[in-house]
Design a protein around this motif. Structure first.
Motif, PDB file in Angstrom:
ATOM      1  N   VAL A   1      31.774  37.883  53.531  1.00 58.35           N
ATOM      2  CA  VAL A   1      32.539  37.679  52.295  1.00 58.35           C
ATOM      3  C   VAL A   1      33.971  37.332  52.685  1.00 58.35           C
ATOM      4  O   VAL A   1      34.776  38.213  52.966  1.00 58.35           O
ATOM      5  CB  VAL A   1      32.520  38.956  51.424  1.00 58.35           C
ATOM      6  CG1 VAL A   1      33.132  38.678  50.068  1.00 58.35           C
ATOM      7  CG2 VAL A   1      31.109  39.478  51.283  1.00 58.35           C
ATOM      8  N   PRO A   2      34.285  36.071  52.688  1.00 57.46           N
ATOM      9  CA  PRO A   2      35.596  35.652  53.194  1.00 57.46           C
ATOM     10  C   PRO A   2      36.777  36.218  52.392  1.00 57.46           C
ATOM     11  O   PRO A   2      37.849  36.434  52.955  1.00 57.46           O
ATOM     12  CB  PRO A   2      35.548  34.133  53.053  1.00 57.46           C
ATOM     13  CG  PRO A   2      34.108  33.784  52.971  1.00 57.46           C
ATOM     14  CD  PRO A   2      33.445  34.931  52.309  1.00 57.46           C
ATOM     15  N   GLU A   3      36.553  36.515  51.097  1.00 58.47           N
ATOM     16  CA  GLU A   3      37.686  36.975  50.302  1.00 58.47           C
ATOM     17  C   GLU A   3      38.032  38.449  50.537  1.00 58.47           C
ATOM     18  O   GLU A   3      38.889  39.007  49.874  1.00 58.47           O
ATOM     19  CB  GLU A   3      37.486  36.683  48.803  1.00 58.47           C
ATOM     20  CG  GLU A   3      36.224  37.193  48.153  1.00 58.47           C
ATOM     21  CD  GLU A   3      35.066  36.202  48.223  1.00 58.47           C
ATOM     22  OE1 GLU A   3      34.329  36.107  47.232  1.00 58.47           O
ATOM     23  OE2 GLU A   3      34.865  35.541  49.269  1.00 58.47           O
ATOM     24  N   THR A   4      37.351  39.101  51.464  1.00 60.89           N
ATOM     25  CA  THR A   4      37.610  40.510  51.757  1.00 60.89           C
ATOM     26  C   THR A   4      39.071  40.734  52.162  1.00 60.89           C
ATOM     27  O   THR A   4      39.622  39.995  52.981  1.00 60.89           O
ATOM     28  CB  THR A   4      36.717  40.971  52.915  1.00 60.89           C
ATOM     29  OG1 THR A   4      35.372  40.685  52.574  1.00 60.89           O
ATOM     30  CG2 THR A   4      36.881  42.460  53.173  1.00 60.89           C
ATOM     31  N   LYS A   5      39.671  41.732  51.562  1.00 62.50           N
ATOM     32  CA  LYS A   5      41.051  42.039  51.929  1.00 62.50           C
ATOM     33  C   LYS A   5      41.114  43.417  52.576  1.00 62.50           C
ATOM     34  O   LYS A   5      41.715  43.633  53.605  1.00 62.50           O
ATOM     35  CB  LYS A   5      41.934  41.976  50.672  1.00 62.50           C
ATOM     36  CG  LYS A   5      43.407  42.037  50.936  1.00 62.50           C
ATOM     37  CD  LYS A   5      43.903  40.688  51.487  1.00 62.50           C
ATOM     38  CE  LYS A   5      45.309  40.872  52.052  1.00 62.50           C
ATOM     39  NZ  LYS A   5      45.623  39.884  53.065  1.00 62.50           N
ATOM     40  N   GLU A   6      40.428  44.355  51.919  1.00 62.17           N
ATOM     41  CA  GLU A   6      40.553  45.722  52.385  1.00 62.17           C
ATOM     42  C   GLU A   6      39.171  46.363  52.460  1.00 62.17           C
ATOM     43  O   GLU A   6      38.301  46.106  51.620  1.00 62.17           O
ATOM     44  CB  GLU A   6      41.411  46.519  51.414  1.00 62.17           C
ATOM     45  CG  GLU A   6      42.325  47.499  52.125  1.00 62.17           C
ATOM     46  CD  GLU A   6      43.046  48.365  51.134  1.00 62.17           C
ATOM     47  OE1 GLU A   6      43.209  49.550  51.423  1.00 62.17           O
ATOM     48  OE2 GLU A   6      43.425  47.861  50.057  1.00 62.17           O
ATOM     49  N   ILE A   7      38.974  47.186  53.459  1.00 58.17           N
ATOM     50  CA  ILE A   7      37.691  47.876  53.578  1.00 58.17           C
ATOM     51  C   ILE A   7      37.953  49.362  53.701  1.00 58.17           C
ATOM     52  O   ILE A   7      38.712  49.805  54.567  1.00 58.17           O
ATOM     53  CB  ILE A   7      36.907  47.382  54.809  1.00 58.17           C
ATOM     54  CG1 ILE A   7      36.585  45.892  54.641  1.00 58.17           C
ATOM     55  CG2 ILE A   7      35.623  48.166  54.997  1.00 58.17           C
ATOM     56  CD1 ILE A   7      36.097  45.255  55.905  1.00 58.17           C
ATOM     57  N   THR A   8      37.361  50.118  52.794  1.00 56.58           N
ATOM     58  CA  THR A   8      37.507  51.573  52.886  1.00 56.58           C
ATOM     59  C   THR A   8      36.162  52.160  53.250  1.00 56.58           C
ATOM     60  O   THR A   8      35.127  51.707  52.768  1.00 56.58           O
ATOM     61  CB  THR A   8      37.930  52.184  51.529  1.00 56.58           C
ATOM     62  OG1 THR A   8      38.214  51.118  50.630  1.00 56.58           O
ATOM     63  CG2 THR A   8      39.108  53.098  51.696  1.00 56.58           C
ATOM     64  N   LYS A   9      36.190  53.187  54.097  1.00 57.65           N
ATOM     65  CA  LYS A   9      34.930  53.772  54.518  1.00 57.65           C
ATOM     66  C   LYS A   9      34.824  55.167  53.923  1.00 57.65           C
ATOM     67  O   LYS A   9      35.677  56.018  54.133  1.00 57.65           O
ATOM     68  CB  LYS A   9      34.873  53.829  56.039  1.00 57.65           C
ATOM     69  CG  LYS A   9      33.590  54.375  56.582  1.00 57.65           C
ATOM     70  CD  LYS A   9      33.550  54.226  58.098  1.00 57.65           C
ATOM     71  CE  LYS A   9      32.376  54.971  58.675  1.00 57.65           C
ATOM     72  NZ  LYS A   9      32.636  56.389  58.877  1.00 57.65           N
ATOM     73  N   ILE A  10      33.791  55.387  53.112  1.00 61.59           N
ATOM     74  CA  ILE A  10      33.520  56.731  52.608  1.00 61.59           C
ATOM     75  C   ILE A  10      32.154  57.127  53.127  1.00 61.59           C
ATOM     76  O   ILE A  10      31.158  56.450  52.840  1.00 61.59           O
ATOM     77  CB  ILE A  10      33.531  56.759  51.068  1.00 61.59           C
ATOM     78  CG1 ILE A  10      34.891  56.262  50.570  1.00 61.59           C
ATOM     79  CG2 ILE A  10      33.224  58.146  50.538  1.00 61.59           C
ATOM     80  CD1 ILE A  10      34.951  56.031  49.105  1.00 61.59           C
ATOM     81  N   ASP A  11      32.110  58.203  53.859  1.00 56.19           N
ATOM     82  CA  ASP A  11      30.882  58.598  54.564  1.00 56.19           C
ATOM     83  C   ASP A  11      30.349  57.408  55.364  1.00 56.19           C
ATOM     84  O   ASP A  11      31.028  56.906  56.232  1.00 56.19           O
ATOM     85  CB  ASP A  11      29.824  59.112  53.579  1.00 56.19           C
ATOM     86  CG  ASP A  11      30.229  60.456  52.997  1.00 56.19           C
ATOM     87  OD1 ASP A  11      29.969  60.703  51.820  1.00 56.19           O
ATOM     88  OD2 ASP A  11      30.853  61.237  53.757  1.00 56.19           O
TER      89      ASP A  11
END
Lengths: 336, 202, 193
Positions: free
Chosen positions: A216-226
């Motif tokens: 997904v090229p438009e990804t800006k931020e990735i948060t990891k929950i579990d």
């Protein structure tokens, strides 16, 4: 009474004498007969795997014998199957050789057949047998035109059934060798990577983030929950969930990352992180052409929606399974 | 039959006048089955020669001690012994031929020529005559099976003993090497033979 | 299911007489009259089914365990000869009617190569007992079919104008060739493996 006695004596004597003569002939010809059978086998093996210097035999089942071909240093250069199956008129017995990864066919020899002379028994002709060289099983056949793909051979005109039978026997032999050699510890084990899910190193996280960005090229931020990666765009809107899945492939573990849309209805795409599938067969799961099939598929994935890779059914199906496993997991965790 | 003939006559009659295949119609199963190539024909012919000659020899030697009630079983055991020897010999020395002839070598046991000659000739005639008779019959058999093999191989494959005899214009008649070709060719042979002998008599 | 395929293959597609050339002596000799053809066919089918059972037992219980395969030819022919003898004695004792119908054909069967060929082929093909029994039965039925068809044609031929030299053996062989050609059309219908 005397006559009956004579009858018994004469018959017994003839039978005993015959038994002696035959035993003697048998014993004196036995070595030659065994040597002939051995020679025939060895000649065929050298034809299908020319570098063979030595071989080892393993019986797989009633019809099939595995021959492990070795070079002068004792290294395994390939495997051959001596096997048989039904043809048009009767049994066809053949030997088919494969390279040591079972990826390509190295040669084919027809040992016995009772097909129609001039038609079906043309399966013994060189041009037909040579077609199999360097083909990637499972083989299919084409009629009346030159084969184009690497798994195609041309059937004999007027002898489609005999040709088809040979193809069937070869494929069955390939399948048998694959299952047999897998349970056999002599097959190359997967390079065990010590990393397990849960203990993710920084480097791995980085590859995961990169993989998501690629999907997904438009990804800006990735948060990891579990175990879930929540993907957001530049406006801070959630655009999807990603998860890591691990499953059993043909040779060992396959690890992939899967990306779902926000409603968890569609699959956005998958990416292979790690695998140790057979080079040239199972490793084709990495081909973009194959992976692109997964884009925008409705969840959960159905097997019919994905065209599996010829010759790598197990690896392909394993991917589908992993995707569905991750989907179930994320769905459950999001509900919480 | 009890009338004594010269050894030469006992040999010659098997070739033409009493040819086992064309006149007596015996031993047809092997004649038809393996005569698809000339080389198979000659191998089969030699196997029959071997079995017939040695069976006649042994049976000629022991015929006087065999009670006539157990004659047939005794003959068959003797014949079967020599057939097995021939079979083992082919398997050991000529495995390719053995593969091509398949079960037809052991089937010589029930080849009516062999048992028929023991019944009709060997047991009523002196040993030496029987041997010449056996040779004559075998050679008669070989001539026919070889002729059949040559014709069928030539028409069916375009070759004789594996050598190409027709040019590239020739399209092989596959039916000749299939069972129907065997029956038809032999039928024509039998007809020709009858025609020739009727001409001779006339 | 496999036994049915074996049966059909032995009786029709791989007919013993027309594709393996077995049993030609009675085929050419006896088949002049339809009634005697049927008698010969039944007697042979009976003996062949029994032969299939007994040679299988001999082969799998005695010869193979003791590695005496080289005695196959001798012992098979012996079994067949004794079997025919016993069947003859048994039928004569128990059913005089049947003996009258089949009796004269029985001695001929010993030297009929179809019976021995059946025993050999069954051994080569490695059937189990049930399959081998159906193989024998099917081969017998196939023999009967060929025999009866041939007899019918030859009865018809009696009143036809056949060229003199072809009378007898010649025309019969040519007819057999045409029949074999027709039976070739069945090939591939079922496969015997």
């Amino acid at each position: 009474m005397r006559l009956e006695f004579r009858m018994v004596v004469v018959l017994t004597l003839i039978a005993i004498f015959s038994g002696f003569v035959l035993s003697y002939t048998y014993i004196s010809t036995r070595n030659d007969i065994e040597k002939n059978a051995e020679m025939a086998k060895k000649n065929a093996l050298v034809k299908v795997l020319p570098a063979t210097k030595d071989y080892e035999e393993k019986i797989i089942d009633k019809e099939t014998t595995l021959l492990i071909a070795k070079d002068e240093n004792g290294r395994i250069i390939g495997y051959a199957a001596m096997t048989e199956g039904a043809g048009f008129q009767g049994k066809i017995k053949l030997m088919v050789g494969f390279d040591n990864t079972l990826t390509h066919i190295t040669g084919l020899e027809i040992l016995e057949n009772v097909e129609t002379p001039g038609l079906g028994n043309r399966i013994e002709e060189d041009w037909f047998k040579e077609q199999y060289q360097n083909r990637v099983p499972p083989i299919t056949y084409v009629k009346g035109k030159k084969p184009e793909k690497e798994n195609e051979i041309q059937a004999i005109t007027g002898a489609t059934i005999s040709s088809k039978s040979v193809v069937k026997i070869v494929n069955a032999a390939h399948e048998k060798l694959r299952t047999f050699l897998k349970i056999n510890p002599s097959s190359q084990p997967c390079d065990e990577d010590s990393s397990k899910i849960g203990e993710k190193t920084d480097k791995e996280i980085k590859t995961i983030i990169e993989a998501i960005k690629e999907l997904v090229p438009e990804t800006k931020e990735i948060t990891k929950i579990d175990d879930i990666f929540i993907v957001q765009d530049s406006g801070g809107n959630k655009i999807g969930y990603a998860g890591i899945g691990v499953g059993e492939g043909y040779n060992g573990e396959i690890k992939i990352i899967t990306l779902f849309d926000i409603s968890l209805k569609h699959l956005k795409g998958i990416k292979i992180l790690e695998h140790c599938e057979t080079p040239g067969i199972g490793s084709k799961i990495e081909d973009p052409e194959f992976l692109n099939q997964f884009t925008n598929k409705v969840l959960p994935l159905k097997e019919a929606e994905i065209d599996v890779i010829t010759g790598a059914t197990i690896s392909s199906k394993s991917l589908i399974e992993i995707v569905n496993k991750v989907y179930e997991r994320i769905k459950k965790e999001l509900k919480k | 039959m009890n009338k004594k003939h010269s050894l030469g006559y006992d040999f010659i009659k098997g070739l033409f006048k009493e040819n086992p295949v064309l006149i007596q119609l015996l031993g047809l199963c092997s004649v038809l089955a393996v005569s698809n190539t000339a080389i198979n024909s000659i191998s089969m012919g030699l196997a029959v020669l071997f079995v017939l000659f040695f069976s006649s020899f042994v049976i000629g030697l022991i015929k006087n001690i065999i009670p006539s009630q157990v004659r047939i079983p005794s003959f068959i055991v003797v014949i079967a012994t020599f057939v097995t020897i021939a079979d083992l010999f082919f398997k050991a020395k000529f495995p390719d031929i053995s593969k091509a002839l398949g079960p037809y070598v052991p089937l010589i046991v029930v080849n009516c020529i062999i048992l028929g000659r023991q019944e009709a000739f060997t047991q009523k005639n002196p040993l030496l005559n029987s041997l010449f008779d056996a040779l004559g019959m075998s050679v008669g058999y070989i001539i026919v099976i070889l002729a059949l093999g040559i014709v069928r191989e030539a028409l069916g494959f375009g070759t004789v003993f594996g050598f190409r005899i027709f040019g590239s214009w020739f399209h092989p008649l596959i039916v000749m090497i299939l069972p129907p070709g065997a029956f038809l060719t032999l039928g024509v042979f039998v007809g020709l033979m009858n025609w020739i002998s009727s001409k001779r008599r006339a | 299911m496999k036994v049915i395929i074996i049966f059909i293959a032995a009786a029709i597609t791989n007919n013993f007489v027309l594709t393996y050339f077995l049993g030609l002596c009675p085929f050419l000799g006896v088949s002049g009259k339809a009634s005697s053809a049927i008698g010969m066919g039944f007697a042979s089918t009976f003996v062949m089914t029994l032969t299939a059972v007994f040679t299988w037992l001999l082969n799998h219980l005695i010869l193979r365990p003791l590695h005496l395969e080289f005695l196959e030819t001798v012992s098979f022919i012996f079994i067949i000869a004794s079997l025919v003898q016993f069947v003859e004695m048994f039928i004569r004792k128990t059913s005089p009617g049947l003996y009258k119908a089949l009796g004269i054909y029985l001695p001929l069967i010993t030297t009929n190569c179809i019976v021995f060929g059946l025993a050999l082929l069954g051994s080569i093909r490695n059937y189990n007992l049930l399959e081998n029994t159906f193989f024998g039965f099917g081969a017998g039925v196939g023999f009967t079919i060929a025999l009866v068809l041939m007899a019918g044609m030859r009865e018809e031929l009696e009143i036809r104008d056949v060229p003199e030299p072809l009378k007898g053996g010649g025309i019969t062989l040519i007819l057999a060739g045409l029949m074999a050609l027709a039976f070739l059309g069945f090939s591939g219908m079922v496969t015997l493996s």
